[in-house]
Design an enzyme around this catalytic site. Structure first.
Site, PDB file in Angstrom:
ATOM      1  N   LYS A 174       0.838  -1.192   0.000  1.00 29.55           N
ATOM      2  CA  LYS A 174       0.000   0.000   0.000  1.00 29.55           C
ATOM      3  C   LYS A 174       0.881   1.254   0.000  1.00 29.55           C
ATOM      4  O   LYS A 174       1.635   1.479   0.935  1.00 29.55           O
ATOM      5  CB  LYS A 174      -0.912   0.042   1.226  1.00 29.55           C
ATOM      6  CG  LYS A 174      -1.998   1.098   1.071  1.00 29.55           C
ATOM      7  CD  LYS A 174      -2.748   1.368   2.358  1.00 29.55           C
ATOM      8  CE  LYS A 174      -2.103   2.431   3.186  1.00 29.55           C
ATOM      9  NZ  LYS A 174      -2.024   3.754   2.555  1.00 29.55           N
ATOM     10  N   GLY A 227       7.261   5.444   7.682  1.00 26.82           N
ATOM     11  CA  GLY A 227       6.278   6.502   7.917  1.00 26.82           C
ATOM     12  C   GLY A 227       6.532   7.152   9.261  1.00 26.82           C
ATOM     13  O   GLY A 227       7.645   7.089   9.798  1.00 26.82           O
ATOM     14  N   THR A 231       2.611   6.216  13.898  1.00 25.76           N
ATOM     15  CA  THR A 231       2.029   5.114  13.123  1.00 25.76           C
ATOM     16  C   THR A 231       2.833   3.843  13.365  1.00 25.76           C
ATOM     17  O   THR A 231       2.263   2.753  13.510  1.00 25.76           O
ATOM     18  CB  THR A 231       2.014   5.449  11.619  1.00 25.76           C
ATOM     19  OG1 THR A 231       1.549   6.777  11.447  1.00 25.76           O
ATOM     20  CG2 THR A 231       1.139   4.499  10.837  1.00 25.76           C
ATOM     21  N   GLU A 249      10.858   1.911   9.586  1.00 22.36           N
ATOM     22  CA  GLU A 249      11.694   3.083   9.312  1.00 22.36           C
ATOM     23  C   GLU A 249      10.864   4.304   9.655  1.00 22.36           C
ATOM     24  O   GLU A 249       9.915   4.628   8.937  1.00 22.36           O
ATOM     25  CB  GLU A 249      12.071   3.133   7.824  1.00 22.36           C
ATOM     26  CG  GLU A 249      12.976   2.031   7.376  1.00 22.36           C
ATOM     27  CD  GLU A 249      14.290   2.015   8.121  1.00 22.36           C
ATOM     28  OE1 GLU A 249      14.747   3.102   8.550  1.00 22.36           O
ATOM     29  OE2 GLU A 249      14.849   0.928   8.298  1.00 22.36           O
ATOM     30  N   CYS A 283      13.285  12.016   5.526  1.00 25.67           N
ATOM     31  CA  CYS A 283      13.561  11.653   6.921  1.00 25.67           C
ATOM     32  C   CYS A 283      15.037  11.855   7.258  1.00 25.67           C
ATOM     33  O   CYS A 283      15.396  11.889   8.425  1.00 25.67           O
ATOM     34  CB  CYS A 283      13.114  10.227   7.198  1.00 25.67           C
ATOM     35  SG  CYS A 283      13.748   9.055   5.996  1.00 25.67           S
ATOM     36  N   GLU A 384       9.894  16.295  15.293  1.00 26.46           N
ATOM     37  CA  GLU A 384      10.061  16.236  13.839  1.00 26.46           C
ATOM     38  C   GLU A 384       9.069  17.178  13.160  1.00 26.46           C
ATOM     39  O   GLU A 384       7.863  17.070  13.368  1.00 26.46           O
ATOM     40  CB  GLU A 384       9.834  14.800  13.344  1.00 26.46           C
ATOM     41  CG  GLU A 384      10.135  14.656  11.865  1.00 26.46           C
ATOM     42  CD  GLU A 384       9.891  13.252  11.326  1.00 26.46           C
ATOM     43  OE1 GLU A 384       8.894  12.625  11.713  1.00 26.46           O
ATOM     44  OE2 GLU A 384      10.708  12.807  10.494  1.00 26.46           O
TER      45      GLU A 384
HETATM   46  O1  TXE Z   1       2.482   9.376   7.870  1.00 25.35           O
HETATM   47  P1  TXE Z   1       1.827   8.008   8.241  1.00 25.35           P
HETATM   48  P2  TXE Z   1       1.762  10.778   7.626  1.00 25.35           P
HETATM   49  C1  TXE Z   1       6.451  11.721   9.525  1.00 25.35           C
HETATM   50  C2  TXE Z   1       6.371  13.213   9.367  1.00 25.35           C
HETATM   51  C3  TXE Z   1       4.935  13.439   9.085  1.00 25.35           C
HETATM   52  C4  TXE Z   1       4.305  12.410   9.993  1.00 25.35           C
HETATM   53  C5  TXE Z   1       2.937  11.987   9.607  1.00 25.35           C
HETATM   54  O2  TXE Z   1       6.718  13.845  10.576  1.00 25.35           O
HETATM   55  O3  TXE Z   1       4.516  14.722   9.389  1.00 25.35           O
HETATM   56  O4  TXE Z   1       5.173  11.304   9.912  1.00 25.35           O
HETATM   57  O5  TXE Z   1       2.882  11.722   8.205  1.00 25.35           O
HETATM   58  C6  TXE Z   1       0.021   4.278   6.382  1.00 25.35           C
HETATM   59  N1  TXE Z   1      -1.827   0.857   9.720  1.00 25.35           N
HETATM   60  N2  TXE Z   1       6.829  11.026   8.313  1.00 25.35           N
HETATM   61  O6  TXE Z   1       0.550  10.978   8.449  1.00 25.35           O
HETATM   62  O7  TXE Z   1       0.435   8.186   8.700  1.00 25.35           O
HETATM   63  C7  TXE Z   1      -0.368   5.461   5.546  1.00 25.35           C
HETATM   64  O8  TXE Z   1      -1.544   5.203   4.833  1.00 25.35           O
HETATM   65  C8  TXE Z   1      -1.123   0.675   8.597  1.00 25.35           C
HETATM   66  C9  TXE Z   1       8.159  10.531   8.284  1.00 25.35           C
HETATM   67  O9  TXE Z   1       1.593  10.885   6.189  1.00 25.35           O
HETATM   68  O10 TXE Z   1       2.798   7.309   9.095  1.00 25.35           O
HETATM   69  C10 TXE Z   1       0.857   5.591   4.675  1.00 25.35           C
HETATM   70  O11 TXE Z   1       0.822   4.633   3.617  1.00 25.35           O
HETATM   71  N3  TXE Z   1      -0.707   1.672   7.823  1.00 25.35           N
HETATM   72  C11 TXE Z   1       8.357   9.564   7.206  1.00 25.35           C
HETATM   73  C12 TXE Z   1       1.991   5.250   5.638  1.00 25.35           C
HETATM   74  O12 TXE Z   1       1.376   4.515   6.683  1.00 25.35           O
HETATM   75  C13 TXE Z   1      -0.982   2.926   8.203  1.00 25.35           C
HETATM   76  C14 TXE Z   1       7.649   9.773   5.939  1.00 25.35           C
HETATM   77  C15 TXE Z   1       2.687   6.471   6.241  1.00 25.35           C
HETATM   78  O13 TXE Z   1       1.729   7.312   6.811  1.00 25.35           O
HETATM   79  C16 TXE Z   1      -1.711   3.183   9.391  1.00 25.35           C
HETATM   80  C17 TXE Z   1       6.309  10.278   6.122  1.00 25.35           C
HETATM   81  C18 TXE Z   1      -2.138   2.080  10.150  1.00 25.35           C
HETATM   82  N4  TXE Z   1      -2.829   2.207  11.278  1.00 25.35           N
HETATM   83  C19 TXE Z   1       5.974  10.904   7.274  1.00 25.35           C
HETATM   84  N5  TXE Z   1      -1.841   4.525   9.515  1.00 25.35           N
HETATM   85  C20 TXE Z   1       9.730   9.032   6.997  1.00 25.35           C
HETATM   86  N6  TXE Z   1      10.275   8.373   8.000  1.00 25.35           N
HETATM   87  O14 TXE Z   1      10.305   9.122   5.930  1.00 25.35           O
HETATM   88  C21 TXE Z   1      -1.214   5.090   8.459  1.00 25.35           C
HETATM   89  N7  TXE Z   1      -0.713   4.130   7.645  1.00 25.35           N
END
Ligand code: TXE
Length: 481
Positions: A174, A227, A231, A249, A283, A384
């Protein structure tokens, strides 16, 4: 309006719910396509396809698997322009960046793991004198789940899928619902490359719905996730009671340590990039800049002057350095941190304002922002932000800067600028980070282990680490007479 469909068993299909999410073009602030809102039913369908494909794919010769992955790599390259344009439209990043980094790296991910699997070997341990021979076989896990974020959409999606497939697993994946377009396009490329149906299944939709259904599926045995840290915590809580293998990660708040004995000009130009590349939404960006006191005032002047030259604008224009932030909620989050910085006594040395771009007045643009802080423990320097915002402050000694650098809950990467070899060794060893770059930044050899410590994650990706994650080691012990 264009629909982003699921890709299951080699075919595009609509979600069971018949519900659709809006997909925004952040550079205009407009909805430009609709995304399948998938639920556990769609995930189940994808799982069944992956399960049926597993016996054959896991027994496909290494040579054949490798050839298919290399073909996918070539097709991504052949479609570079179209994929880069799709990425820019979906994410808001400069087209020049998508063409130079995102799409070439997606191709390299497949090429790298297509080659790596041909070199992946396991150990043998002979118990000499006991007539016993042990050998290890590394078998694919089965159906695995890959969940990726929006900042480097195709780049990170393929970084997970390629090793999973190379190792002989079948996949339910996904991409982020914020940037699903290039993952959608990848389905067709996989078909063209001859990837058998059901080997890769792509389900779209939100985290709480489709993402959660993947993580909580009892027969999806491993989850590779990139992500947010929150999460990641939630995923770990869901997956742990089922004893799933997990690679997480997560976020970062990476320090950039600048010593007076560094190559100043090189440091300055790389620091502009490490601060603001991809609108600061990587990140690995160095969002906390610590500068040795003797060069602090000079650095401040030169850094601000260089950052002033960056053009914020329409990501499709060739001279744009900083495009749009990925979404309106994200823009608001980043802006709220700029307000917080002021409340905490931070001084905005440059930027801090939303930008109106002619012809794209509703786009999510923000100036690159430099905040001078007084206290390294302030929230703006601890949490962050994930946008084009950096903090800077001076330091006097190595001990002091190490204390400040290691003060956050994250531990993903760190950058060190010095020409002193002794210091390089001392500081690198003491930095709490999974990756330390010395006199460089985002310099990636795909064979190296990649990942963070503390709240930045669990496990390592890259090279054989990724192939080990996507396999189970089995010891076969033979006693002979
Ligand atoms: O990320 P999410 P978001 C950080 C950054 C950002 C914050 C939130 O600070 O502001 O995270 O970003 C999926 N079960 N990073 O809200 O929600 C979601 O659909 C399974 C750092 O966009 O973590 C997406 O595909 N999956 C980071 C993925 O998780 C779930 C990069 C990431 O989304 C889920 C991005 C669940 N319960 C944001 N909930 C990096 N480390 O590079 C969400 N998802």
């Amino acid at each position: 309006m264009k629909k982003i469909l699921n890709f299951i068993n080699g075919a595009y299909c609509e979600p069971f719910s018949q519900d659709w999410l809006d997909n925004y073009n952040p550079s205009k602030g407009e909805v430009y396509s609709k995304i399948a809102y998938s639920s556990s039913e769609d995930v189940e369908k994808a799982y069944q396809a992956a399960k049926d494909a597993f016996p054959s794919w896991s027994n496909t010769t290494i040579e054949e698997r490798s050839m298919i992955l290399l073909k996918i790599a070539s097709l991504i390259e052949e479609n570079l322009d179209a994929l880069a344009e799709a990425e820019t439209l979906d994410n808001g990043k400069p087209l020049s960046l998508a063409k130079a980094v995102d799409i070439p790296r997606a191709s390299s991910n497949f090429r790298f793991f297509g080659h790596a699997i041909t070199q992946f070997a396991s150990e043998a341990h002979e118990s000499v004198g006991l007539n016993t021979m042990n050998f290890t076989i590394r078998q694919p896990i089965g159906v695995v789940g890959c969940i990726s974020p929006w900042n480097l959409p195709l780049y990170l999606f393929t970084w997970k899928i390629a090793p999973a497939l190379a190792a002989g697993n079948t996949v339910v994946a996904k991409p982020s619902e914020v940037t699903p377009m290039t993952a959608y396009l990848l389905g067709e490329i996989c078909n063209q490359a001859g990837l058998p149906k059901g080997v890769l299944n792509i389900v779209h939709g939100t985290g709480p719905s489709a993402g959660q259904a993947i993580v909580s599926h009892p027969d999806i045995k491993a989850i590779s996730f990139t992500g947010g840290t929150k999460t990641g915590e939630h995923i770990a809580r869901t997956a742990a009671p089922m004893f799933k293998k997990l690679s997480l990660e997560l976020g970062g708040k990476n320090p950039n340590l600048i010593f007076a004995d560094c190559n100043y000009e090189k440091m300055l130009s790389v620091t502009v990039r490490s601060s603001f590349a991809n609108q600061g939404q990587i990140c690995l960006c160095g969002s906390r800049i610590f500068v040795e006191k003797s060069i602090y005032e000079k650095f401040k002047t030169d850094f601000v002057a260089k950052v002033k030259e960056l053009k914020v604008g329409n990501p499709f224009e060739a001279d744009t350095n900083i495009g749009a932030l990925v979404s309106k909620p994200h823009l608001e989050k980043v802006k709220s941190y700029i307000d917080l910085a002021k409340e905490e006594g931070g001084k905005i040395l440059f930027g801090g304002n939303q930008v109106t771009v002619e012809g794209s007045e509703n786009g999510y643009y923000l100036e690159p922002t430099i905040i001078e802080i007084l206290d390294y423990q302030c929230r703006v320097n601890q949490e962050e932000i994930f946008g084009p915002v950096v903090t800077i402050m001076p330091f006097e000694t190595e001990e002091e800067v190490l204390k400040m650098a290691n003060s956050v809950k994250y531990g993903l990467s760190a950058t060190l600028w010095t020409s002193n070899l002794d210091r390089t060794m001392r500081v690198s060893k003491q930095l709490e980070a999974g990756i330390v770059w010395v006199n460089t930044w985002l310099n990636r050899d795909l064979r190296t282990p990649f990942g963070g410590i503390k709240s930045s994650g669990v496990g390592r990706e890259g090279g054989f680490e990724a192939l080990k994650f996507f396999t189970e080691a089995k010891n076969v012990c033979i006693k002979y007479d």
